[in-house]
Design a protein around this motif. Structure first.
Motif, PDB file in Angstrom:
ATOM      1  N   PRO A 184       0.808  -1.232   0.000  1.00  0.00           N
ATOM      2  CA  PRO A 184       0.000   0.000   0.000  1.00  0.00           C
ATOM      3  C   PRO A 184       0.841   1.282   0.000  1.00  0.00           C
ATOM      4  CG  PRO A 184      -0.941  -1.604   1.487  1.00  0.00           C
ATOM      5  CD  PRO A 184       0.379  -2.169   1.072  1.00  0.00           C
ATOM      6  N   GLU A 185       1.837   1.351   0.856  1.00  0.00           N
ATOM      7  CA  GLU A 185       2.662   2.568   0.914  1.00  0.00           C
ATOM      8  C   GLU A 185       3.439   2.772  -0.388  1.00  0.00           C
ATOM      9  OE1 GLU A 185       6.301   4.550   3.527  1.00  0.00           O
ATOM     10  OE2 GLU A 185       5.442   2.628   4.117  1.00  0.00           O
ATOM     11  N   LEU A 186       4.002   1.698  -0.926  1.00  0.00           N
ATOM     12  CA  LEU A 186       4.771   1.821  -2.159  1.00  0.00           C
ATOM     13  C   LEU A 186       3.887   2.246  -3.327  1.00  0.00           C
ATOM     14  CD1 LEU A 186       7.058  -1.326  -1.867  1.00  0.00           C
ATOM     15  CD2 LEU A 186       7.817   1.055  -1.807  1.00  0.00           C
ATOM     16  N   MET A 187       2.717   1.656  -3.451  1.00  0.00           N
ATOM     17  CA  MET A 187       1.850   1.953  -4.585  1.00  0.00           C
ATOM     18  C   MET A 187       1.278   3.364  -4.527  1.00  0.00           C
ATOM     19  SD  MET A 187       2.070  -0.380  -6.731  1.00  0.00           S
ATOM     20  CE  MET A 187       3.712  -0.847  -6.210  1.00  0.00           C
ATOM     21  N   ARG A 188       1.038   3.883  -3.329  1.00  0.00           N
ATOM     22  CA  ARG A 188       0.538   5.269  -3.240  1.00  0.00           C
ATOM     23  C   ARG A 188       1.555   6.257  -3.801  1.00  0.00           C
ATOM     24  NH1 ARG A 188      -1.217   3.749   2.257  1.00  0.00           N
ATOM     25  NH2 ARG A 188      -3.405   3.140   2.146  1.00  0.00           N
ATOM     26  N   GLY A 189       2.821   5.892  -3.720  1.00  0.00           N
ATOM     27  CA  GLY A 189       3.849   6.754  -4.300  1.00  0.00           C
ATOM     28  C   GLY A 189       4.220   6.396  -5.720  1.00  0.00           C
ATOM     29  N   TYR A 190       3.659   5.310  -6.217  1.00  0.00           N
ATOM     30  CA  TYR A 190       4.018   4.811  -7.546  1.00  0.00           C
ATOM     31  C   TYR A 190       3.306   5.553  -8.662  1.00  0.00           C
ATOM     32  CZ  TYR A 190       4.415   1.357 -11.369  1.00  0.00           C
ATOM     33  OH  TYR A 190       4.638   0.730 -12.567  1.00  0.00           O
TER      34      TYR A 190
END
Length: 254
Positions: A184-190
């Motif tokens: 979740p954290e990685l994809m929000r910045g992706y």
């Protein structure tokens, strides 16, 4: 930075631990003119990470390193490896009249002097003879270059069967899929379409379709972003998700 899968726009480079370690390993190989291996399943981001750090090296005017990257078809011959390495280093075709042994002699001369990094992609395709050729060039007392093997499934199994190579591997990084808890954290910045996405929604996409594989996330994002644009939306909703899953095969492998 390298182009994302299928030219995905607005995607950020994920600064994961594996991405950072790739840069550290490449720098170490260059500093010590050593041999390294980066390997893992298809689509987990290893080639993108290597390409990004090679680009960084090419743009570093203060500590310039000459880089060249090669990939071969399945089971190349020793002469083909030598010839394509010659071309990568010189920009020209090798003389047709020269035997493999003459080419190797030329390569020894070319691989002296300035700091270099030779990157062999899809290294699992190499046979024992080709691996031994590269090892011979790297170990020659006159040459000075770093050697990085990058490969997918079976790469380490192929390379580690060669004792002369395995004993010389200075750095090795097995790439893996993204840890589920970090998704979740990685994809929000992706990508912008995920900026405000609910944590469970992102976990559901990961569990149902992407499975921590960056290439699958890129394919899903490419599809979902296009659907959002066509519907005049900037964020995901249930209709976009359903249509994306349909276009991508319904997540039948999930």
């Amino acid at each position: 930075m390298p182009v994302h899968f299928l030219g995905l726009r607005d995607a950020a480079t994920l600064d994961t631990a594996q991405f950072q370690l790739t840069g550290r390993i490449i720098d170490d190989l260059i500093d010590y003119s050593a041999t390294g291996v980066i390997h893992g399943p298809a689509g987990v981001g290893k080639t993108f990470a290597v390409d990004a750090h090679l680009e960084r090296l090419r743009e570093d005017g203060e500590h310039r390193v000459i880089t060249c990257s090669l990939a071969f078809p399945s089971k190349p011959t020793m002469r083909r490896v030598a010839a394509e390495l010659f071309t990568a280093l010189t920009g020209g075709a090798p003389p047709r009249s020269h035997s493999r042994f003459h080419l190797v002699s030329h390569l020894v001369g070319l691989l002296t002097g300035p700091r270099r990094l030779v990157c062999i992609d899809e290294a699992q395709r190499l046979n024992s003879d080709c691996i031994e050729l590269l090892r011979h060039l790297h170990d020659h007392h006159d040459t000075r270059f770093a050697l990085l093997y990058v490969g997918g499934d079976g790469c380490w199994e192929v390379l580690s069967r060669e004792p002369m190579l395995r004993s010389r591997v200075f750095r090795r990084l097995p790439f893996k899929a993204l840890p589920r808890a970090q998704v979740p954290e990685l994809m929000r910045g992706y990508h912008p379409i995920y900026a405000d996405a609910d944590e469970q929604l992102l976990l559901d996409i990961n569990d149902f379709y992407a499975h921590g594989t960056l290439r699958d996330w890129a394919a899903f994002t490419h599809t979902a972003a296009a659907l959002c644009g066509q519907a005049g939306r900037t964020r995901l909703d249930e209709a976009v998700l359903a249509n994306a899953y349909t276009l991508l095969g319904g997540g039948l492998d999930g």
